[in-house]
Design an enzyme around this catalytic site. Structure first.
Site, short mmCIF file in Angstrom:
data_model
loop_
_atom_site.label_atom_id
_atom_site.label_comp_id
_atom_site.label_asym_id
_atom_site.label_seq_id
_atom_site.Cartn_x
_atom_site.Cartn_y
_atom_site.Cartn_z
N GLN A 1 32.63 56.55 48.54
CA GLN A 1 32.81 55.93 46.33
C GLN A 1 31.81 55.66 45.39
O GLN A 1 31.16 54.75 47.07
CB GLN A 1 33.92 54.92 47.23
CG GLN A 1 33.76 54.36 45.67
CD GLN A 1 35.07 52.81 45.90
OE1 GLN A 1 34.67 52.38 47.64
NE2 GLN A 1 36.77 52.75 45.52
N GLY A 2 31.69 56.19 43.87
CA GLY A 2 30.45 55.81 43.91
C GLY A 2 30.23 54.47 42.54
O GLY A 2 30.55 54.92 41.46
N TYR A 3 31.11 53.56 42.78
CA TYR A 3 30.84 52.17 42.53
C TYR A 3 29.58 51.16 42.17
O TYR A 3 29.36 50.94 41.01
CB TYR A 3 32.38 51.56 42.59
CG TYR A 3 33.27 52.23 42.00
CD1 TYR A 3 33.60 53.48 42.00
CD2 TYR A 3 34.87 51.09 42.15
CE1 TYR A 3 35.10 53.47 41.49
CE2 TYR A 3 36.01 52.00 41.67
CZ TYR A 3 36.74 52.76 41.78
OH TYR A 3 37.22 53.80 41.03
N SER A 4 29.26 50.38 43.11
CA SER A 4 28.33 50.17 43.24
C SER A 4 27.08 50.18 42.73
O SER A 4 26.68 51.36 43.48
CB SER A 4 28.44 49.63 44.77
OG SER A 4 29.39 48.23 44.76
N SER B 1 29.49 53.72 50.86
CA SER B 1 29.81 54.01 52.79
C SER B 1 29.81 55.42 52.47
O SER B 1 30.71 56.25 52.13
CB SER B 1 31.46 53.52 52.58
OG SER B 1 31.41 51.93 51.97
N GLU C 1 43.50 50.53 47.05
CA GLU C 1 42.13 50.39 47.89
C GLU C 1 43.30 49.68 49.49
O GLU C 1 43.01 50.24 50.36
CB GLU C 1 41.88 49.87 47.90
CG GLU C 1 40.21 49.24 48.45
CD GLU C 1 39.12 48.90 48.09
OE1 GLU C 1 37.81 48.86 48.83
OE2 GLU C 1 39.30 48.35 46.93
N SER D 1 33.64 41.54 46.81
CA SER D 1 33.29 39.99 47.17
C SER D 1 34.42 38.73 47.04
O SER D 1 35.01 39.23 46.16
CB SER D 1 31.94 40.05 46.99
OG SER D 1 32.39 39.07 45.25
N GLU E 1 33.95 36.01 45.64
CA GLU E 1 34.02 35.88 44.60
C GLU E 1 33.93 36.02 43.66
O GLU E 1 34.89 36.05 42.95
CB GLU E 1 32.15 35.47 43.97
CG GLU E 1 31.61 34.25 45.25
CD GLU E 1 30.98 34.91 46.57
OE1 GLU E 1 30.78 34.02 47.00
OE2 GLU E 1 31.17 36.28 46.67
#
Length: 407
Positions: free
Chosen positions: A131-134, A166, A254, A385, A387
């Site tokens: 997964q290429g998000y962050s 990951s 998810e 997260s 938050e």
């Protein structure tokens, strides 16, 4: 929500339990308990073959519609499978991102050609996904991504960096959120691209993957650098520039039924901590006993909430993104698991401060409770997260004013 199993569901549970008992034997039996968060480095290739074995016998893509190669099982039957799988201490899967995230996303948003190209390989566990998000400057704020992609003839050319990716080092493909409209900002102008990480067993041109070494000894997270990396122009899911909706749709998948298997694994971990407390006598401390009892009650409540939330989503009364159920569940289990790690160290006492020498000089081996403590510190960060989850609940569910930027 009626949790009473029908005769059909009871028969299905017996079928799953019997199949796992018969198949988790011999060479497969040696894989019991291996893998999972913080331990993904354990017997990865062997677990991959086990997952292919599951696929060959129809135990993958359980909730996918039959017309897309799945089994079309009910929500409760999917829960049953994941609970029995966890109870059998079966090895952790290697295909979570492909099967439970990208697969349903392609079914919902992909073209027929994309579905025909990728779904059979995901179901058979022939191709693994990351997964290429962050990104380094974005973290859980997906709308702040800076990775860019531009069309060059029949291909997208991608430049940028992803982090905390990951299992990228063992994946074949990555679904990447990239900015494809010059001058766009936030959630506008993003596209959802399918990008190869490997071609013919070798790293794809323009892709560099650097594993991040963890305190637990593994390296399941990675930095991924795209420098002129390429993918075909038709490997954009949804319309170019409108990838935000696709990305949010994926996040809705998810925290599905597979997360309920987590609670069975958590029960096993809690039982292990209780057993250690009985063995070393710390169970006689009223404070320790009270904390362990509270963890047991809270875990039961978390499971009940998860079942209710899934039933609401299934019935269309809630959505993982807008209704808040997914965010509440993530907050609950992540904080619970982190507390379990803390209690585990208190139960271990001074022994928990010592590590075992490893076969390689300078390395060390952790026991299960040390690894639990260290990796569970990340539970409240990865996968969105705390938050971010609190902001989702405050702004999207409760309708409170948005948090001022820079505050």
């Amino acid at each position: 929500m009626d949790l009473t199993e029908s005769a059909e569901d009871a028969a299905f549970r017996a079928e799953v339990r019997a199949w796992l008992e018969d198949n988790l034997a011999g060479e497969w039996g040696a894989l019991r308990g291996l893998g999972g968060p913080g331990r993904e480095h354990e017997a990865h290739d062997e677990r991959h073959e086990w997952n292919r074995h599951l696929a060959a016998h129809g135990w993958t893509a359980l909730g996918w519609p039959e017309e897309h190669g799945g089994r079309g099982l009910s929500l409760w039957q999917q829960v049953i499978f994941h609970e029995e799988y966890a109870r059998a201490d079966a090895p952790a899967g290697v295909n979570h991102l492909g099967e439970t995230l990208l697969g349903p996303t392609l079914i919902a948003f992909g073209t027929p050609e994309q579905q025909q190209r990728f779904l059979p390989r995901i179901r058979a566990v022939d191709e693994l996904w990351a997964q290429g998000y962050s990104e380094p400057g974005a973290g859980s704020d997906l709308a702040a991504v800076q990775t860019k992609a531009r069309l060059d003839g029949g291909q997208w050319v991608i430049d940028g960096q992803k982090v905390w990716t990951s299992m990228a080092h063992v994946s074949d493909w990555c679904f990447v959120v990239a900015r494809t409209e010059t001058g766009s900002s936030r959630h506008h102008g993003l596209s959802f691209l399918l990008v190869p990480l490997r071609q013919n067993g070798e790293p794809a041109p323009g892709v560099e993957i650097r594993p991040i070494e963890q305190l637990t000894g593994g390296s399941e997270f990675n930095e991924v650098f795209f420098t002129g990396a390429r993918t075909a122009a038709d490997l954009v899911v949804g319309e170019p520039g409108r990838g935000w909706g696709v990305a949010m749709g994926l996040l809705g998948f998810e925290r599905g039924v597979s997360t309920l298997g987590q609670t069975v694994g958590f029960t096993r971990e809690l039982d292990g901590v209780v057993a250690r407390a009985r063995e070393n006598g710390s169970i006689d401390d009223p404070l320790v006993r009270d904390r362990l009892a509270a963890l047991k009650v809270e875990l039961s409540a978390i499971r009940s909430f998860a079942l209710r939330s899934l039933a609401l989503v299934e019935g269309g009364q809630d959505s993982a993104a807008g209704g808040g159920a997914g965010s509440i569940f993530k907050l609950a289990w992540a904080r619970w698991h982190r507390r379990l790690g803390e209690v585990a160290m208190d139960v271990a006492g001074a022994e928990g401060l010592l590590t075992r020498s490893a076969s390689t000089p300078g390395d060390y081996d952790l026991d299960e409770h040390q690894r639990l403590f260290l990796f569970s510190r990340a539970d409240t960060i990865y996968g969105g997260s705390d938050e971010i989850q609190l902001n989702i609940l405050a702004e999207r569910v409760l309708g409170l004013p948005r948090e001022p930027k820079g505050a």
